[in-house]
Design a protein around this motif. Structure first.
Motif, PDB file in Angstrom:
ATOM      1  N   SER A 149     -10.791   1.816   5.161  1.00  0.00           N
ATOM      2  CA  SER A 149     -11.508   0.864   4.305  1.00  0.00           C
ATOM      3  C   SER A 149     -11.879   1.490   2.954  1.00  0.00           C
ATOM      4  O   SER A 149     -11.949   0.787   1.944  1.00  0.00           O
ATOM      5  N   THR A 150     -12.100   2.796   2.931  1.00  0.00           N
ATOM      6  CA  THR A 150     -12.369   3.464   1.655  1.00  0.00           C
ATOM      7  C   THR A 150     -11.141   3.413   0.758  1.00  0.00           C
ATOM      8  O   THR A 150     -11.239   3.142  -0.445  1.00  0.00           O
ATOM      9  N   MET A 151      -9.964   3.663   1.340  1.00  0.00           N
ATOM     10  CA  MET A 151      -8.726   3.555   0.561  1.00  0.00           C
ATOM     11  C   MET A 151      -8.462   2.102   0.166  1.00  0.00           C
ATOM     12  O   MET A 151      -7.902   1.834  -0.905  1.00  0.00           O
ATOM     13  N   ALA A 152      -8.877   1.156   1.014  1.00  0.00           N
ATOM     14  CA  ALA A 152      -8.756  -0.252   0.638  1.00  0.00           C
ATOM     15  C   ALA A 152      -9.623  -0.546  -0.578  1.00  0.00           C
ATOM     16  O   ALA A 152      -9.238  -1.326  -1.465  1.00  0.00           O
ATOM     17  N   ALA A 153     -10.809   0.071  -0.623  1.00  0.00           N
ATOM     18  CA  ALA A 153     -11.681  -0.106  -1.788  1.00  0.00           C
ATOM     19  C   ALA A 153     -11.022   0.412  -3.054  1.00  0.00           C
ATOM     20  O   ALA A 153     -11.060  -0.237  -4.111  1.00  0.00           O
ATOM     21  N   ILE A 154     -10.390   1.576  -2.968  1.00  0.00           N
ATOM     22  CA  ILE A 154      -9.697   2.135  -4.133  1.00  0.00           C
ATOM     23  C   ILE A 154      -8.537   1.231  -4.528  1.00  0.00           C
ATOM     24  O   ILE A 154      -8.287   0.989  -5.716  1.00  0.00           O
ATOM     25  N   ALA A 197      -7.857  -4.912   6.169  1.00  0.00           N
ATOM     26  CA  ALA A 197      -7.786  -4.020   5.011  1.00  0.00           C
ATOM     27  C   ALA A 197      -7.573  -4.783   3.702  1.00  0.00           C
ATOM     28  O   ALA A 197      -8.123  -4.417   2.661  1.00  0.00           O
ATOM     29  N   GLY A 198      -6.765  -5.837   3.741  1.00  0.00           N
ATOM     30  CA  GLY A 198      -6.499  -6.592   2.525  1.00  0.00           C
ATOM     31  C   GLY A 198      -7.746  -7.231   1.950  1.00  0.00           C
ATOM     32  O   GLY A 198      -8.095  -7.034   0.781  1.00  0.00           O
ATOM     33  N   PHE A 199      -8.443  -8.016   2.785  1.00  0.00           N
ATOM     34  CA  PHE A 199      -9.645  -8.678   2.289  1.00  0.00           C
ATOM     35  C   PHE A 199     -10.814  -7.712   2.136  1.00  0.00           C
ATOM     36  O   PHE A 199     -11.747  -7.987   1.377  1.00  0.00           O
ATOM     37  N   THR A 228       2.963   0.465 -11.389  1.00  0.00           N
ATOM     38  CA  THR A 228       1.709  -0.287 -11.407  1.00  0.00           C
ATOM     39  C   THR A 228       1.747  -1.476 -10.453  1.00  0.00           C
ATOM     40  O   THR A 228       0.731  -1.849  -9.871  1.00  0.00           O
ATOM     41  N   GLN A 229       2.929  -2.057 -10.262  1.00  0.00           N
ATOM     42  CA  GLN A 229       3.074  -3.219  -9.388  1.00  0.00           C
ATOM     43  C   GLN A 229       2.789  -2.860  -7.937  1.00  0.00           C
ATOM     44  O   GLN A 229       2.177  -3.639  -7.195  1.00  0.00           O
ATOM     45  N   GLY A 230       3.223  -1.684  -7.508  1.00  0.00           N
ATOM     46  CA  GLY A 230       3.049  -1.313  -6.109  1.00  0.00           C
ATOM     47  C   GLY A 230       1.874  -0.398  -5.840  1.00  0.00           C
ATOM     48  O   GLY A 230       1.673   0.024  -4.693  1.00  0.00           O
ATOM     49  N   ALA A 231       1.064  -0.087  -6.862  1.00  0.00           N
ATOM     50  CA  ALA A 231      -0.003   0.907  -6.700  1.00  0.00           C
ATOM     51  C   ALA A 231      -1.064   0.477  -5.694  1.00  0.00           C
ATOM     52  O   ALA A 231      -1.438   1.242  -4.797  1.00  0.00           O
ATOM     53  N   ALA A 232      -1.585  -0.735  -5.816  1.00  0.00           N
ATOM     54  CA  ALA A 232      -2.668  -1.181  -4.936  1.00  0.00           C
ATOM     55  C   ALA A 232      -2.218  -1.227  -3.480  1.00  0.00           C
ATOM     56  O   ALA A 232      -2.929  -0.750  -2.580  1.00  0.00           O
ATOM     57  N   VAL A 233      -1.031  -1.767  -3.235  1.00  0.00           N
ATOM     58  CA  VAL A 233      -0.506  -1.834  -1.870  1.00  0.00           C
ATOM     59  C   VAL A 233      -0.304  -0.427  -1.307  1.00  0.00           C
ATOM     60  O   VAL A 233      -0.618  -0.160  -0.138  1.00  0.00           O
ATOM     61  N   THR A 234       0.217   0.476  -2.128  1.00  0.00           N
ATOM     62  CA  THR A 234       0.448   1.851  -1.678  1.00  0.00           C
ATOM     63  C   THR A 234      -0.852   2.533  -1.288  1.00  0.00           C
ATOM     64  O   THR A 234      -0.927   3.229  -0.262  1.00  0.00           O
ATOM     65  N   GLY A 279      -6.935  -9.424  -2.882  1.00  0.00           N
ATOM     66  CA  GLY A 279      -6.843  -8.817  -1.557  1.00  0.00           C
ATOM     67  C   GLY A 279      -6.243  -9.735  -0.512  1.00  0.00           C
ATOM     68  O   GLY A 279      -5.998  -9.315   0.627  1.00  0.00           O
ATOM     69  N   GLY A 280      -5.998 -10.984  -0.864  1.00  0.00           N
ATOM     70  CA  GLY A 280      -5.435 -11.928   0.091  1.00  0.00           C
ATOM     71  C   GLY A 280      -3.940 -12.053  -0.049  1.00  0.00           C
ATOM     72  O   GLY A 280      -3.249 -11.100  -0.413  1.00  0.00           O
ATOM     73  N   SER A 281      -3.428 -13.223   0.233  1.00  0.00           N
ATOM     74  CA  SER A 281      -2.003 -13.509   0.151  1.00  0.00           C
ATOM     75  C   SER A 281      -1.216 -12.500   0.989  1.00  0.00           C
ATOM     76  O   SER A 281      -1.459 -12.343   2.177  1.00  0.00           O
TER      77      SER A 281
END
Length: 419
Positions: free
Chosen positions: A316-321, A95-97, A70-76, A338-340
């Motif tokens: 950007s679609t994957m960034a949304a997910i 992509a982050g923001f 779960t910790q690495g899911a969003a970044v992945t 999405g920052g940092s």
């Protein structure tokens, strides 16, 4: 390189597959020639897991392994989209923001406006698609370098997030379905069923490919190697599901906590879909062609501009997910979503996994492997009590090593080709 031995006996030709030994030698020659793929990421992951498990035995506990997913899911997930852009030799610094903007749209639609979760998810994904299309048009049609366009997006989308969050407001995400994405687990039996389905599906694909190539008298991998791949996947998934199905709750009488995190099959499905797109469709072949030589691809009749626009849209679609998953894990969205270090970790995950910064080489699986490396570094060093500063330094060094390996492997591959 080994070649398939063909024996002529009458009108039919019988093809004999190479031996396991020759297959290993061929692989070693490819590695020495610069075609190393994801080997450094896999070896690095094994070394890191071994070191952290020795120094902190709690690293390999069921609770910590579930937390790693779960910790690495969003970044992945964001890194999976970045792979498409990097395959063209482009970059997306926004992509982050962009994920933060989509997460803010999700939170506003589901919490402030009160719409159902599926409407909020659709709004977030459509926002991501619109962002990617806009970036792609600026790069492909106007000709602005992707670095400049996405750097402008990096700055602008920070402002958009602030505007959507009303200059600092925190919006809670309380919808049970959205919260479950990164905070709930599958029933143990369902986890076993999905693992079995994945193993059977992979075995079917591998055996069918082997039989098809043999029937056409093409060089095939030894059947022992094919069976070893299937067995390796079965053992890996079996161990993972077994460990994650162990009870992780500190007080079983109060609540039970076991099962595969829901976000894991979500990542797996997206991995399968995008891998199929890249490796089994003409669109995927066109991406590699444009990334390898844009002018040659144009002369071959490929619509280069359309390919360039589409990869930014996918990114950007994957960034949304990824933003949806981040909002689920935090149960809220704030101006820092999405920052940092999100973008840096996402780009690092793709490159560490084996995707080339120079374009033309990479797989979606690279993002998953690289994301695992980044998550293991962050998690393991956290367990050892190191500060965030040390984590950043180590992650940066690992990224630099991955980029160096990529550059050296390309140089070696070019030298091997010239010889």
């Amino acid at each position: 390189m080994s070649t398939t031995a063909v024996k002529q006996d009458g009108p039919a030709a019988v093809t004999s597959a190479p031996s396991v030994g020759s297959h290993i030698l061929d692989y070693w020659r490819r590695v020495r020639g610069g075609d190393i793929g994801a080997l450094p990421a896999v070896l690095g992951l094994l070394v890191l897991c071994t070191v952290f498990s020795i120094m902190r035995p709690s690293f390999l506990t069921a609770g910590n392994l579930a937390n790693l997913f779960t910790q690495g899911a969003a970044v992945t997930l964001i890194a999976m989209g970045l792979v498409f852009v990097l395959l063209l030799g482009e970059i997306d610094l926004s992509a982050g923001f962009a994920s933060g903007v989509c997460a803010a749209v999700l939170a506003n639609v589901v919490t402030v406006l009160g719409y159902p979760w599926y409407v909020a998810v659709a709004a977030a994904v459509l926002t991501g698609m619109a962002i990617g299309t806009m970036l792609g048009l600026l790069v492909a049609k106007i000709g602005i370098p992707s670095f400049v366009v996405t750097l402008a997006g990096f700055l602008a989308f920070q402002g958009v997030v602030l505007l959507l969050m009303e200059e600092g407001r925190n919006i809670s995400v309380r919808d049970s379905v959205l919260v479950a994405i990164a905070n709930r687990n599958l029933p143990p039996l369902l986890g076993w069923a999905l693992a079995a389905l994945a193993i059977v599906g992979y075995a079917g694909i591998q055996l069918r490919r082997h039989r098809s190539r043999a029937a056409r008298s093409l060089v095939t991998d030894p059947i022992a190697v094919v069976l070893a791949r299937i067995g390796g996947l079965a053992v890996t998934l079996g161990l993972a599901v077994y460990v994650l199905n162990l009870e992780r709750s500190r007080n079983v009488l109060f609540s039970s906590l076991k099962g595969v995190p829901i976000v894991v099959p979500i990542i797996a499905v997206l991995l399968i879909v995008w891998t199929f797109v890249l490796q089994r469709t003409s669109y995927g072949r066109h991406i590699y062609a444009v990334g390898g030589n844009k002018e040659a691809a144009r002369r071959a009749g490929i619509n280069v501009d359309r390919i360039r626009i589409s990869v930014f849209m996918i990114c950007s679609t994957m960034a949304a997910i990824g933003g949806i998953v981040a909002a689920s894990r935090a149960n809220s969205v704030d101006p820092n979503t999405g920052g940092s270090n999100v973008l840096l970790y996402a780009v690092g995950a793709a490159v560490i996994g084996g995707t080339s910064l120079f374009g033309g080489k990479g797989r979606v699986l690279d993002a998953v492997l690289g994301g695992a490396v980044v998550a293991v570094i962050d998690n393991g060093m956290g367990l050892m009590g190191y500060s965030s500063g040390v984590k950043y330094v180590v992650t940066g060094v690992v990224l630099l090593l991955a980029a160096s390996v990529d550059a050296l492997s390309r140089r070696r591959a070019a030298a091997s080709g010239s010889r």
